[in-house]
Design a protein around this motif. Structure first.
Motif, mmCIF file in Angstrom:
data_model
loop_
_atom_site.group_PDB
_atom_site.id
_atom_site.type_symbol
_atom_site.label_atom_id
_atom_site.label_comp_id
_atom_site.label_asym_id
_atom_site.label_seq_id
_atom_site.Cartn_x
_atom_site.Cartn_y
_atom_site.Cartn_z
ATOM 1 N N MET A 1 0.973 -1.342 -0.070
ATOM 2 C CA MET A 1 -0.497 -0.407 -0.364
ATOM 3 C C MET A 1 0.587 0.932 0.300
ATOM 4 S SD MET A 1 -2.935 -0.362 2.441
ATOM 5 C CE MET A 1 -2.338 -1.971 4.081
ATOM 6 N N SER A 2 0.153 2.084 -0.741
ATOM 7 C CA SER A 2 1.591 3.448 -0.610
ATOM 8 C C SER A 2 0.670 4.414 0.225
ATOM 9 C CB SER A 2 2.010 3.722 -2.366
ATOM 10 O OG SER A 2 0.634 4.045 -3.467
ATOM 11 N N GLY A 3 1.130 5.524 0.329
ATOM 12 C CA GLY A 3 0.944 6.268 0.907
ATOM 13 C C GLY A 3 0.663 6.113 2.388
ATOM 14 N N MET A 4 1.275 5.008 2.834
ATOM 15 C CA MET A 4 1.453 4.728 4.427
ATOM 16 C C MET A 4 2.744 5.157 4.723
ATOM 17 S SD MET A 4 0.540 1.252 4.634
ATOM 18 C CE MET A 4 1.137 0.987 6.319
ATOM 19 N N PRO A 5 2.947 6.534 6.005
ATOM 20 C CA PRO A 5 4.055 6.705 6.373
ATOM 21 C C PRO A 5 5.279 5.617 6.227
ATOM 22 C CG PRO A 5 3.187 7.118 7.858
ATOM 23 C CD PRO A 5 1.988 6.611 6.813
ATOM 24 N N THR A 6 6.354 5.729 6.905
ATOM 25 C CA THR A 6 7.496 4.523 7.468
ATOM 26 C C THR A 6 8.238 5.290 8.385
ATOM 27 O OG1 THR A 6 7.544 3.576 5.331
ATOM 28 C CG2 THR A 6 9.598 3.563 6.676
ATOM 29 N N ALA A 7 8.852 4.528 9.837
ATOM 30 C CA ALA A 7 9.413 4.808 10.326
ATOM 31 C C ALA A 7 10.259 4.184 11.113
ATOM 32 C CB ALA A 7 8.581 5.064 11.679
ATOM 33 N N LEU A 8 11.584 4.438 10.774
ATOM 34 C CA LEU A 8 13.134 3.172 11.897
ATOM 35 C C LEU A 8 12.831 3.885 13.097
ATOM 36 C CD1 LEU A 8 15.929 2.683 9.584
ATOM 37 C CD2 LEU A 8 15.657 3.299 11.925
ATOM 38 N N VAL A 9 12.784 2.580 13.392
ATOM 39 C CA VAL A 9 12.712 2.761 15.233
ATOM 40 C C VAL A 9 14.025 1.611 15.755
ATOM 41 C CG1 VAL A 9 12.078 2.468 17.160
ATOM 42 C CG2 VAL A 9 10.504 2.984 15.519
ATOM 43 N N THR A 10 15.156 2.651 16.483
ATOM 44 C CA THR A 10 16.365 1.411 17.106
ATOM 45 C C THR A 10 15.799 1.381 18.095
ATOM 46 O OG1 THR A 10 17.664 3.537 17.536
ATOM 47 C CG2 THR A 10 17.881 2.765 15.397
ATOM 48 N N GLY A 11 16.186 0.173 18.329
ATOM 49 C CA GLY A 11 16.023 -0.592 19.706
ATOM 50 C C GLY A 11 14.879 -0.913 20.070
ATOM 51 N N PRO A 12 13.741 -1.388 19.114
ATOM 52 C CA PRO A 12 12.635 -1.237 19.069
ATOM 53 C C PRO A 12 11.974 -3.001 19.973
ATOM 54 C CG PRO A 12 12.691 -2.618 17.207
ATOM 55 C CD PRO A 12 14.448 -1.831 18.044
ATOM 56 N N THR A 13 13.000 -3.147 20.704
ATOM 57 C CA THR A 13 12.856 -5.581 21.116
ATOM 58 C C THR A 13 12.749 -4.900 22.884
ATOM 59 O OG1 THR A 13 15.606 -5.675 21.067
ATOM 60 C CG2 THR A 13 14.638 -5.951 19.062
ATOM 61 N N ALA A 14 12.324 -3.890 23.009
ATOM 62 C CA ALA A 14 12.477 -3.795 24.657
ATOM 63 C C ALA A 14 11.760 -2.314 24.860
ATOM 64 C CB ALA A 14 13.602 -4.010 25.695
ATOM 65 N N GLY A 15 11.375 -2.198 25.895
ATOM 66 C CA GLY A 15 11.123 -0.815 26.251
ATOM 67 C C GLY A 15 10.710 0.215 25.551
ATOM 68 N N GLY B 1 11.715 1.468 23.003
ATOM 69 C CA GLY B 1 11.365 1.456 21.357
ATOM 70 C C GLY B 1 10.615 0.139 21.228
ATOM 71 N N ALA B 2 10.352 -0.827 21.978
ATOM 72 C CA ALA B 2 9.404 -2.024 21.279
ATOM 73 C C ALA B 2 7.759 -0.511 21.794
ATOM 74 C CB ALA B 2 8.961 -2.338 22.890
ATOM 75 N N ALA B 3 7.928 0.149 22.836
ATOM 76 C CA ALA B 3 6.169 0.816 22.392
ATOM 77 C C ALA B 3 6.219 1.839 21.615
ATOM 78 C CB ALA B 3 6.046 2.157 24.391
ATOM 79 N N PHE B 4 7.962 2.450 21.202
ATOM 80 C CA PHE B 4 7.265 2.827 19.839
ATOM 81 C C PHE B 4 6.652 2.535 18.810
ATOM 82 C CE2 PHE B 4 9.935 7.179 21.760
ATOM 83 C CZ PHE B 4 9.231 8.040 20.734
ATOM 84 N N ALA B 5 7.044 1.419 18.987
ATOM 85 C CA ALA B 5 6.796 0.543 17.544
ATOM 86 C C ALA B 5 5.774 -0.359 17.460
ATOM 87 C CB ALA B 5 7.557 -0.882 17.480
ATOM 88 N N ARG B 6 4.779 -0.700 18.770
ATOM 89 C CA ARG B 6 3.967 -0.651 18.553
ATOM 90 C C ARG B 6 2.408 0.711 18.491
ATOM 91 N NH1 ARG B 6 5.235 -4.183 23.058
ATOM 92 N NH2 ARG B 6 5.588 -6.761 21.612
ATOM 93 N N ARG B 7 2.446 1.117 18.969
ATOM 94 C CA ARG B 7 1.987 3.041 18.991
ATOM 95 C C ARG B 7 2.083 3.388 16.889
ATOM 96 N NH1 ARG B 7 0.425 7.851 21.363
ATOM 97 N NH2 ARG B 7 -0.498 8.974 19.133
ATOM 98 N N LEU B 8 3.596 3.446 16.699
ATOM 99 C CA LEU B 8 3.483 3.862 14.957
ATOM 100 C C LEU B 8 2.869 2.873 14.517
ATOM 101 C CD1 LEU B 8 7.226 5.315 15.884
ATOM 102 C CD2 LEU B 8 5.314 6.463 15.271
ATOM 103 N N ALA B 9 3.381 1.562 14.704
ATOM 104 C CA ALA B 9 1.524 0.619 13.927
ATOM 105 C C ALA B 9 0.608 0.617 14.037
ATOM 106 C CB ALA B 9 2.342 -1.269 14.126
#
Ligand SMILES: NC(=O)c1ccc[n+]([C@@H]2O[C@H](COP(=O)([O-])OP(=O)(O)OC[C@H]3O[C@@H](n4cnc5c(N)ncnc54)[C@H](OP(=O)(O)O)[C@@H]3O)[C@@H](O)[C@H]2O)c1
Length: 256
Positions: free
Chosen positions: A1-15, A17-25
């Motif tokens: 799907m185009s039009g969706m923004p992309t985020a690159l998150v470092t350190g998403p496997t805990a803490g 970063g994991a909260a950022f990954a889930r929220r941004l998804a």
């Protein structure tokens, strides 16, 4: 799907970063997730939609190369970079092996600079984008820490300086400066936090929510929670020598 923004998150496997990954998804971002733990990255790929993973130790310059290349790929623009991965340390500066201090700065400071440097030209060309650099209140006030505190002060200064020079470009940079957050951070560093009252602790989802809200409000230095805002403000109202005096006596064991 185009039009969706992309985020690159470092350190998403805990803490955080994991909260950022889930929220941004949840907010509709495609994700590029970067960390060392391939199994935990794979688990996130199974859990969340539209996830690409890069297994990399960001304290190793050669392992940052694919991350830099991904950030520079004009065919797959990254709209939001979250420089979140960092490590603390425990022990005194003078007795900590130099290699450990060096690796810490490679991750906490050089990787943040390099990834930000890689992503900004594309964002400038598109006239849109944002970088969230996860710093800390430790970077805003003097404490008993040495290299960790200094690395976070750098991240705050870098973010503020960039934010000034990016005015009018449509590209934003935010330094997210939480106080203590319930994550794996202190356990990984071997820091005993049993002395810290619950009042001082924040939760990752809350910190992420505050950071994203402050980004929307064009705030440059985000300090989640009224109590930490008050602490930082109070520390600025008194002479720095007094803050140092108090920190040296109440600061507990130092963090490298
Ligand atoms: N927790 C707090 O009290 C607190 C307070 C203020 C600021 N912060 C900041 O918040 C950010 C997130 O920390 P956290 O509390 O969420 O810590 P955490 O739970 O320990 O998570 C750290 C993350 O960083 C990744 N990471 C560590 N070393 C790495 C390396 N060499 N290369 C790539 N990834 C690496 C880890 O993944 P892998 O192990 O899979 O590589 C993990 O996903 C950090 O910038 C920290 O300084 C935390």
């Amino acid at each position: 799907m185009s039009g969706m923004p992309t985020a690159l998150v470092t350190g998403p496997t805990a803490g955080l970063g994991a909260a950022f990954a889930r929220r941004l998804a949840h907010d509709g971002y495609r994700l590029v997730l970067v960390a060392r733990d391939a199994e935990r990255l794979e688990a996130l790929r199974r859990e969340l939609p539209d996830v690409e993973v890069i297994v990399a130790d960001l304290s190793r310059p050669e392992q940052r190369v694919p991350v830099v290349q991904r950030l520079q790929d004009p065919e797959r623009p990254v709209d939001l970079l979250v420089n979140n991965a960092a490590v603390g340390g425990q022990g005194e500066f003078w007795s900590t092996p130099y290699a450990g201090l060096h690796d810490q700065l490679e991750l906490n400071l050089i990787a943040v600079m390099e990834l930000t440097h890689a992503v900004l030209p594309g964002m400038m060309q598109r006239g849109a984008g944002a970088v969230i650099n996860v710093a800390s209140v430790a970077g805003l006030t003097p404490g008993r820490g040495s290299t960790y505190t200094a690395s976070k002060a750098y991240v705050v200064a870098l973010s503020e300086g960039l934010s000034n020079s990016l005015q009018g470009t449509g590209v934003r940079v935010l330094a997210l400066c939480p106080g203590f957050v319930h994550t794996e951070f202190h356990a990984r560093a071997g820091i005993d936090m049993s002395w810290a009252p619950e009042l001082l602790w924040l939760y990752p989802d809350y910190v992420v929510d505050q950071g994203l809200k402050d980004l929307q409000r064009d705030i440059v230095v985000s300090i989640p929670s009224v109590r930490y805002k008050a602490l930082v403000t109070a520390s600025r109202l008194v002479p720095r020598s007094l803050t140092r005096f108090v920190a040296a006596r109440l600061g507990g064991r130092s963090r490298t």
